[in-house]
Motif scaffolding. Structure first.
Motif, PDB file in Angstrom:
ATOM      1  N   MET C  91       4.510 -11.055 -13.004  1.00  0.00           N
ATOM      2  CA  MET C  91       4.579 -10.145 -14.140  1.00  0.00           C
ATOM      3  C   MET C  91       3.906  -8.827 -13.771  1.00  0.00           C
ATOM      4  O   MET C  91       2.980  -8.803 -12.964  1.00  0.00           O
ATOM      5  CB  MET C  91       3.839 -10.734 -15.342  1.00  0.00           C
ATOM      6  CG  MET C  91       4.402 -12.053 -15.821  1.00  0.00           C
ATOM      7  SD  MET C  91       3.477 -12.580 -17.261  1.00  0.00           S
ATOM      8  CE  MET C  91       4.099 -14.236 -17.456  1.00  0.00           C
ATOM      9  N   THR C  92       4.335  -7.758 -14.432  1.00  0.00           N
ATOM     10  CA  THR C  92       3.654  -6.489 -14.214  1.00  0.00           C
ATOM     11  C   THR C  92       2.293  -6.539 -14.908  1.00  0.00           C
ATOM     12  O   THR C  92       2.004  -7.462 -15.663  1.00  0.00           O
ATOM     13  CB  THR C  92       4.450  -5.318 -14.822  1.00  0.00           C
ATOM     14  OG1 THR C  92       4.549  -5.546 -16.222  1.00  0.00           O
ATOM     15  CG2 THR C  92       5.828  -5.225 -14.230  1.00  0.00           C
ATOM     16  N   TYR C  94       1.284  -4.730 -17.214  1.00  0.00           N
ATOM     17  CA  TYR C  94       1.522  -4.670 -18.666  1.00  0.00           C
ATOM     18  C   TYR C  94       1.833  -6.064 -19.202  1.00  0.00           C
ATOM     19  O   TYR C  94       1.238  -6.522 -20.172  1.00  0.00           O
ATOM     20  CB  TYR C  94       2.697  -3.725 -18.936  1.00  0.00           C
ATOM     21  CG  TYR C  94       3.011  -3.497 -20.395  1.00  0.00           C
ATOM     22  CD1 TYR C  94       2.588  -2.342 -21.035  1.00  0.00           C
ATOM     23  CD2 TYR C  94       3.739  -4.429 -21.124  1.00  0.00           C
ATOM     24  CE1 TYR C  94       2.880  -2.114 -22.363  1.00  0.00           C
ATOM     25  CE2 TYR C  94       4.030  -4.220 -22.461  1.00  0.00           C
ATOM     26  CZ  TYR C  94       3.602  -3.053 -23.074  1.00  0.00           C
ATOM     27  OH  TYR C  94       3.884  -2.834 -24.390  1.00  0.00           O
ATOM     28  N   ASN C  96       1.211  -8.926 -17.871  1.00  0.00           N
ATOM     29  CA  ASN C  96       0.038  -9.787 -17.750  1.00  0.00           C
ATOM     30  C   ASN C  96      -0.866  -9.643 -18.956  1.00  0.00           C
ATOM     31  O   ASN C  96      -1.360 -10.617 -19.506  1.00  0.00           O
ATOM     32  CB  ASN C  96      -0.743  -9.411 -16.490  1.00  0.00           C
ATOM     33  CG  ASN C  96      -0.468 -10.354 -15.351  1.00  0.00           C
ATOM     34  OD1 ASN C  96      -0.887 -11.508 -15.385  1.00  0.00           O
ATOM     35  ND2 ASN C  96       0.260  -9.867 -14.371  1.00  0.00           N
ATOM     36  N   PHE C  99       0.706 -10.942 -22.237  1.00  0.00           N
ATOM     37  CA  PHE C  99       1.201 -12.318 -22.280  1.00  0.00           C
ATOM     38  C   PHE C  99       0.596 -13.163 -23.403  1.00  0.00           C
ATOM     39  O   PHE C  99       1.303 -13.838 -24.138  1.00  0.00           O
ATOM     40  CB  PHE C  99       0.958 -12.985 -20.922  1.00  0.00           C
ATOM     41  CG  PHE C  99       1.555 -14.352 -20.818  1.00  0.00           C
ATOM     42  CD1 PHE C  99       2.928 -14.525 -20.795  1.00  0.00           C
ATOM     43  CD2 PHE C  99       0.749 -15.472 -20.749  1.00  0.00           C
ATOM     44  CE1 PHE C  99       3.489 -15.780 -20.704  1.00  0.00           C
ATOM     45  CE2 PHE C  99       1.308 -16.740 -20.665  1.00  0.00           C
ATOM     46  CZ  PHE C  99       2.671 -16.886 -20.635  1.00  0.00           C
ATOM     47  N   TYR C 129       2.681  -0.591 -14.835  1.00  0.00           N
ATOM     48  CA  TYR C 129       3.966  -1.177 -14.517  1.00  0.00           C
ATOM     49  C   TYR C 129       4.052  -1.619 -13.068  1.00  0.00           C
ATOM     50  O   TYR C 129       5.126  -1.805 -12.525  1.00  0.00           O
ATOM     51  CB  TYR C 129       5.095  -0.214 -14.907  1.00  0.00           C
ATOM     52  CG  TYR C 129       5.044   0.067 -16.383  1.00  0.00           C
ATOM     53  CD1 TYR C 129       5.532  -0.872 -17.288  1.00  0.00           C
ATOM     54  CD2 TYR C 129       4.435   1.217 -16.883  1.00  0.00           C
ATOM     55  CE1 TYR C 129       5.433  -0.662 -18.643  1.00  0.00           C
ATOM     56  CE2 TYR C 129       4.341   1.434 -18.240  1.00  0.00           C
ATOM     57  CZ  TYR C 129       4.838   0.492 -19.117  1.00  0.00           C
ATOM     58  OH  TYR C 129       4.742   0.681 -20.462  1.00  0.00           O
ATOM     59  N   SER C 130       2.890  -1.796 -12.444  1.00  0.00           N
ATOM     60  CA  SER C 130       2.890  -2.334 -11.087  1.00  0.00           C
ATOM     61  C   SER C 130       2.688  -3.839 -11.176  1.00  0.00           C
ATOM     62  O   SER C 130       2.202  -4.355 -12.167  1.00  0.00           O
ATOM     63  CB  SER C 130       1.740  -1.741 -10.276  1.00  0.00           C
ATOM     64  OG  SER C 130       1.738  -0.356 -10.380  1.00  0.00           O
ATOM     65  N   LYS C 131       3.047  -4.492 -10.088  1.00  0.00           N
ATOM     66  CA  LYS C 131       2.776  -5.922  -9.988  1.00  0.00           C
ATOM     67  C   LYS C 131       1.362  -6.105  -9.427  1.00  0.00           C
ATOM     68  O   LYS C 131       0.865  -5.252  -8.693  1.00  0.00           O
ATOM     69  CB  LYS C 131       3.787  -6.579  -9.043  1.00  0.00           C
ATOM     70  CG  LYS C 131       5.203  -6.627  -9.579  1.00  0.00           C
ATOM     71  CD  LYS C 131       5.494  -7.996 -10.182  1.00  0.00           C
ATOM     72  CE  LYS C 131       6.827  -8.057 -10.883  1.00  0.00           C
ATOM     73  NZ  LYS C 131       7.960  -8.128  -9.981  1.00  0.00           N
TER      74      LYS C 131
END
Lengths: 693, 296, 361
Positions: C91-92, C94, C96, C99, C129-131
């Motif tokens: 998940m990104t 965001y 994460n 969630f 928006y990064s992983k």
């Protein structure tokens, strides 16, 4: 089991007995044990005062029981009283309110008799708990319901109103945001073109900008009145369900905790229920009061009595006689009755019976354990607790049950049948009816006698040669190629890797069959050999010719896999190892010998063992290339050819020539060796060594 | 950024070549290209013969070469080749799906839960599976008869799928378990705190992470039926039900039906997609293989 | 929120003994409570019980007066930060952070708002928006915190969250964590084996060893009045010097009889019942005073000097080989192998009963 003078709860704490007549029995028992020779009557007379109070206790307990009955009978009356006080409309809330009030009354009633029995104490505390928690649960629901009503009304209103302005605003925002994204992306592209960021970073950033924009727009959309209200409504609905479920669960588990802490006193001393109900799983659970759990065991009972046992007795069989088929093997049966089917159905019957037995055993153990716990003073699980335990620790069993079932029938059944057939005279003369002959097949094989046993050792010899040479050749080629390709200075690594992968990627049956075609008389390769040597060499007619070509062919086929594996490992060897070696003054050759090869060998060892077992059983190459031929009847008899391996020999014996009995016996011998080698491979693998499995 | 390499500057990290090393390097190249030839020559023969219209029943080298599609035409028009392809694909897809269904549950359970017989069961099945079961194959017939008596419409192909999927459970569970083991259990804990139940932990957290491995397992189970000749030849009776391997074998196993160039053509058509798949995914496939035994 | 543990105990299935037992603890609202202890002391078990990841065998757990034993972790209103951060790799950032709210079916506008808010607070807006695999360790740590913040939980649980960071970043994050704790006004429970973290961050320390609470209190209390020998040896860097000996005529006589210490009057009173008994005396390194004195003096040889700038640590040896650590201001001049005289500050003495290891004064 003894009464004991104290009882123990689930946590392990001791409690004094409250049931005085049981306490008396416990005391007497204790004394008897201390002085075994003393007269029972005299011991009893020593506890005169205790006996008296025990009698009193029994009387007052009986009184309270009567009172309790009367009290419970009045519950409907009380409910009418409650109904006047509750103003709520919602059915659930009303139900809870009544329950809470009734529980309060009961808590009060039982509270007066706590001294008499732990059951009353539990009931009192349990009802107090319900009386305390249910009103809260009801009020949460009431509040949420109200809110929900409001929101619904508001939503209706909002839907009626004109939303065009809000929508237009949102559209405007959306457009702006999209424009902004466009601009951002253009900037990124510029940076990328100028070479300031890598292509990977560029893609990454682009993706992130997209995500950010869509997330922003979505969030903005949520701010539209209708969207927001309907989202809120959805949320409230979820809360309504969830909060209630959670609160009830908490209530149940709090009660469960109480049950664990409050012991139980029963007059039973011997776990007779478990023995009595041993033949009907579920009945024992029902008698102990675990009714829902008993349903599951009753399903087991149904399975046992309607499926497993009838099948074992021969009902519902395809052809056989259930478990008796194993003994009779269709002896004296009609022409349609085949021994093998009788045997197979016998094995299936046994599997079904074993499953049934496991159900019986589990049920007995469950009831027995619970009875013993109750005698000790521990309350057994109610349905809520059972369900919680099943959810927590039952998951792996539920998850793997289907797989276990399939494995049982798909993997184990044929193997069990093979084992059994190896003890029979299943051969061309006894196709439809065969019988048990003990170890005669094994004897034949070891002595090398009979039609089937004769070539056994010859074939074994070739199988061993084949396994060693074919696998080693493949490993050698793969190894060398991997080392060569992965040298620093070799260009076109990708090209070589792709080409070298081909023998593995092209389905083996195609290449083998094609090679077989090419080596046939007048085939391309036969012609080529003719041109080269000037002689007509028919490979497929020459035993050693076939054998050598087979080994070369397997080297060709198997090297790809080894090559790929070694390449993978070579790439993962840390560079600093070589740098260190360089500094130490090792030449390239020395580095290969002392670093690369040991690492390769060590890491691939288990897989390489797998390659040897694979080739030991490599049926398709033998069968598809030359059908095990060429034939040399003088040496091998009519069945086997000179390139047959044990596995293809077994195939021919069983599938083609119908010597199933001796084929099975050979299978068993081969398997013992194979299992041993495979086991060595496993035990060398990392996961096994680290005890992680 | 240095775009132009300056001449005369030695930019490589490697030490300069000595004459001996140059010779060794040359030998390496010779060996490598020689083996490239060894691999490509037979494969090229398959390709060439499949397009050689001047051959009829047997493949011959030399002679006239006439490019034509007639063997392919023969396959599609005279033989139920398309049927074989469809059969194989149906069986392969079903096998892959069924395998995933079985294995994703068992792999998770074996990795994350401690229960009785965990270690022994998997090991025992994997060892027992090395026993060849030609003799016991009769059991499959009987089993199939019993099941189809209970469930009408249980075809032999379905049974084949069940055998493929069932046979792979143990080893695939082993591979997947090893992969899930490498995921920290703190992730499970975090998910639980975030509100996941047992099943949700698997579905929302673990499964997306192990998706690459699931894909590899699915791929291997998918390819299996394309490569296997033996089981379908024994289990499937009707040529209409044949898979590619059994079907193509009918083109070369007896002289009456013999049509070797058509076999080459069919082989080419079968091999091509698989080869492309292997080349595209070679890294993943190999890592899946290796992790089964090395990492476990 | 106030957290109360009453007689909590845990027995794992299939084990004979309780891993921890009889834990009574009260953590006040807005406390920063650090559970400290060597590895294997049961501190993680305790935290996991509070989180609900491990069931409680006996005893009661209350959050703000509500019994929590049987409440699922997700319904306990807690947030937890793990040692490995436990970010969902697929998940990104965001996603994460969102969630847990998503699992609670929270309203979408609320989710967005809270995620952005937390991201701003932690300065990770850029990476939303990064992983997780695309950002650095320190940033991952922030995301893990952000994930906890987004829940607006009343209780913050942290399981050695800083142990994967390098020394410099760890120091920085310590300060930041405390700041965060103050601004969020939550109750935090922090598990660590690092006493520096405990001393610098906690408002309340709980020291666990072998499944039992050794001492509870403020960092100062731990430093100045360790409750027993274990605490004395665990807290403080360098660790406290412990001398074995006995009480003779109201004085402490070391076991080799090479020095005599005269405690202050108050201590002497408390030491009276121990006349003739074995006693351990502790003194922190900074409580040695350089120079000669007629009483409470020792003469030692300097073995190793650790210069820290403002102070220096002298690892000294008594003539009989016994060792002690003395810290003196950095500008004093010492050299290895020199013999020096020190005397002990009797205000800084700690006495422990050798038999029970409990503190006497």
């Amino acid at each position: 089991m003894r009464y004991g003078t104290t009882i123990v709860d689930d946590i392990g704490n001791e409690h004094p007995r409250r049931n005085l007549s049981l306490a008396l029995k416990g005391e007497i028992e204790k004394r008897q044990k201390a002085e075994p020779n003393k007269d029972v009557a005299r011991i009893k007379s020593e506890f005169e005062s205790l006996t008296k109070s025990a009698n009193d206790y029994d009387k007052s307990l009986a009184d309270v029981r009567r009172e309790e009955k009367a009290f419970l009978a009045k519950a409907p009356e009380r409910k009418i009283g409650f109904e006047k006080t509750v103003t709520d409309r919602d059915a659930k809330i009303r139900k809870w309110c009544f329950e809470a009030m009734e529980s309060a009354a009961r808590a009060e009633f039982y509270g007066q008799h706590i001294e008499l029995s732990y059951d009353y104490e539990l009931l009192a505390r349990q009802h107090r708990m319900i009386a305390e928690q249910l009103p809260d649960i009801a009020s949460v629901r009431r509040k949420t319901l109200n809110e929900l009503e409001e929101v619904t009304a508001e939503l209706e209103r909002a839907k009626q109103e004109d939303q065009s302005q809000a929508k237009a605003e949102f559209q405007q925002y959306r457009q702006d945001r999209l424009d902004q994204r466009k601009e951002e992306k253009a900037n990124l592209k510029k940076l990328y073109k100028e070479g300031q960021i890598s292509s990977k970073a560029f893609e990454n950033e682009k993706r992130q900008r997209d995500l950010a924009a869509s997330e922003d727009i979505r969030a903005k959309k949520q701010l539209l009145p209708v969207e927001m209200l309907s989202d809120r409504k959805r949320y409230l609905k979820h809360r309504l369900r969830h909060d209630e479920k959670q609160a009830i669960t908490v209530l149940h588990s709090d009660i469960a905790d109480l049950r664990r802490k409050t012991p139980i006193e029963i007059s039973k001393r011997f776990p007779w229920v478990s023995y009595l109900t041993i033949s009907v799983p579920g009945l024992g659970q029902l008698m102990l009061g675990q009714s829902v759990k008993s349903i599951f065991f009753f399903i087991g009972t149904l399975y046992a009595y309607l499926i497993a046992i009838p099948y074992a007795l021969g009902r519902g069989n395809y052809r056989g006689q259930g478990i008796f088929g194993l003994i009779s093997l269709a002896k004296g049966g009609s022409r349609l009755d085949r021994s093998d089917i009788f045997m197979i159905e016998g094995v299936i019957a046994i599997i079904l019976l074993v499953i049934a037995f496991l159900i019986f055993y589990q049920s007995f153990r469950d009831v027995h354990k619970n009875e013993k716990r109750m005698i000790k003073g521990i309350r057994i699980n109610n349905w809520f607790e059972t369900r919680t335990v099943a959810k927590r620790s039952g998951f792996p069993y539920f998850a793997s049950a289907p797989s276990a079932l399939v494995t049982l029938f798909i993997v184990l059944l044929p193997i069990a049948v093979t084992v059994l057939i190896s003890f029979t005279n299943y051969d061309p003369k006894h196709q439809s009816k065969f019988s048990w002959i003990g170890l005669a097949n094994y004897k034949q094989i070891f002595l090398g006698e009979g039609i089937a046993g004769k070539p056994f050792w010859l074939i074994t010899g070739w199988t061993v040669i084949w396994t060693l040479f074919a696998t080693s050749l493949a490993i050698f080629i793969g190894f060398v190629l991997a080392l060569l390709v992965n040298q620093d200075r070799i260009y076109g690594k990708r090209f070589f890797r792709t080409i070298y992968l081909l023998p593995w990627a092209v389905p083996a049956f195609i290449t083998i069959m094609f090679f077989s075609i090419m080596f046939s008389p007048d085939g391309p390769l036969t012609n080529l050999l003719h041109q080269l040597t000037g002689q007509i060499i028919n490979i497929k007619d020459s035993p050693w010719g076939t054998r050598i070509v087979l080994i070369l062919l397997q080297g060709w086929l198997g090297s790809s896999y080894v090559f790929l594996l070694c390449t993978g490992i070579l790439q993962s060897i840390p560079k600093d190892l070589y740098e260190a070696a360089n500094i130490d003054g090792a030449t390239g050759f020395q580095q290969t010998r002392h670093i690369t090869i040991p690492i390769l060998l060590f890491q691939t060892a288990p897989l390489m063992i797998g390659q040897y077992t694979f080739n030991f059983n490599n049926f398709s190459i033998i069968y598809l290339f030359n059908g095990g031929g060429p034939f040399e009847p003088s040496k091998y008899g009519n069945t086997a050819g000179s390139s047959d391996l044990l596995i293809s020999y077994i195939y021919k014996l069983t599938i083609q020539k119908q010597f199933q009995g001796i084929g099975a016996a050979i299978t068993m011998i081969v398997s013992l060796v194979l299992i041993f080698i495979t086991w060595i491979g496993f035990s060398r693998s990392k996961s096994f060594r680290e005890e992680k499995l | 950024m240095i775009k132009q390499k300056k001449k005369g500057l030695y930019l490589s990290d490697r030490p300069p070549l000595t004459p001996l090393k140059t010779i060794l390097l040359a030998i390496s190249y010779i060996l490598l290209f020689a083996y490239v030839f060894v691999i490509l020559w037979p494969l090229a023969q398959i390709v060439l013969s499949s397009f050689n219209g001047s051959q009829s029943q047997y493949i011959r080298i030399g002679g006239t070469y006439q490019f034509s599609f007639k063997h392919f035409k023969f396959l599609f028009e005279e033989k139920p080749f398309l049927k074989w392809v469809i059969n194989t694909i149906v069986i392969a897809v079903a096998t892959a799906l069924l395998t995933l269904l079985f294995v994703s549950f068992t792999g998770y359970a074996y990795s994350r839960y401690r229960f009785k017989g965990r270690k022994a069961s998997l090991m025992a099945i994997m060892l027992i599976q090395t026993i060849p079961t030609f003799v016991g194959i009769a059991a499959f017939y009987t089993l199939h008869s019993i099941i189809s008596a209970a469930i009408p419409g249980f075809s032999r192909q379905m049974f084949l799928v069940l055998i493929y999927a069932g046979g792979g459970i143990a080893s695939n569970t082993f591979i997947l378990k090893g992969y899930i083991d490498s995921i920290s259990t703190e992730l499970d804990d975090a998910a639980r705190i975030d509100g996941c139940g047992n099943f949700q932990v698997y579905r929302l957290i673990i499964m997306p992470i192990v998706r690459p491995m699931l894909a590899i397992i699915a791929l291997w189970s998918f390819i299996g039926p394309f490569l296997d000749y033996m089981l379908p030849s024994i289990i499937l009776g009707d040529p209409e039900q044949y898979t590619l391997a059994t079907g193509l074998y009918t083109l070369i196993n007896d002289s009456r039906n013999m049509h070797q160039p058509a076999f080459a053509a069919g082989g080419l058509l079968t091999a091509l997609p698989i080869v492309i798949l292997f080349i595209a995914l070679q890294k993943q496939l190999v890592s899946g293989l290796a992790s089964g035994a090395v990492k476990g | 929120m106030k957290i109360q543990l009453n007689n909590i105990g845990k027995k794992y299935e299939g084990r004979e003994n309780f891993t921890i037992r009889n834990i009574d603890l009260e953590i006040d609202d807005k406390d920063f409570c650090v559970i400290l202890g060597p590895s294997g002391c049961g501190k993680s078990t305790l935290l996991r019980m509070i989180a609900g990841l491990t069931s409680i065998t006996e005893g009661d757990l209350f959050f703000g007066g509500k019994r929590m034993n049987s409440v699922e972790p997700k319904d306990r209103d807690i947030a937890m930060v793990f040692q490995s951060y436990a970010l969902y790799p697929h998940m990104t950032v965001y996603e994460n952070m969102a969630f847990s709210l998503k699992m609670r079916k929270e309203r979408k506008s609320v989710i967005h708002e809270r995620v952005l808010e937390a991201a701003e607070l932690l300065q990770i807006t850029e990476y939303l928006y990064s992983k997780p695999s695309e950002i650095s360790g320190g940033q991952r740590q922030r995301v893990a915190l952000g994930r906890a913040i987004v829940r607006k939980a009343d209780v913050f649980l942290m399981d050695e969250p800083l142990s994967n960071l390098d020394a410099k970043l760890r120091e920085h994050m310590r300060v930041e964590l405390v700041r965060l704790h103050q601004s969020l006004e939550t109750t935090s429970i922090y598990v660590t084996h690092d006493q520096t973290e405990a001393m610098t961050m906690a408002t309340k320390i709980v020291l666990l060893d072998q499944g039992k609470i050794q001492q509870v209190g403020s960092p100062t209390l731990f430093y100045e009045k360790p409750a027993n020998l274990f605490v004395a040896g665990f807290i403080g860097s360098p660790t406290m010097n412990i001398f074995r000996g006995k009480i003779k005529h109201g004085h402490f006589l070391s076991s080799e009889e090479d020095f005599v210490i005269e405690p202050k009057a108050k201590d002497r009173e408390l030491l009276k019942p121990f006349e003739g008994k074995k006693v351990a005396m502790g003194i922190r390194s900074e409580r040695f005073i350089a120079g000669k004195a007629d009483k409470n003096a020792i003469n030692v040889k300097v073995d190793v000097i650790e210069m820290l700038g403002k102070e220096q640590l002298l690892y000294c040896q008594f003539p009989n080989g016994k060792e002690c650590v003395i810290s003196e201001p950095g500008y004093f001049e010492y050299a290895v192998n020199e013999e020096h005289n020190f005397h002990l500050d009797i205000e800084g003495l700690h006495f422990f009963d050798e038999e029970t290891t409990e503190r006497i004064n």
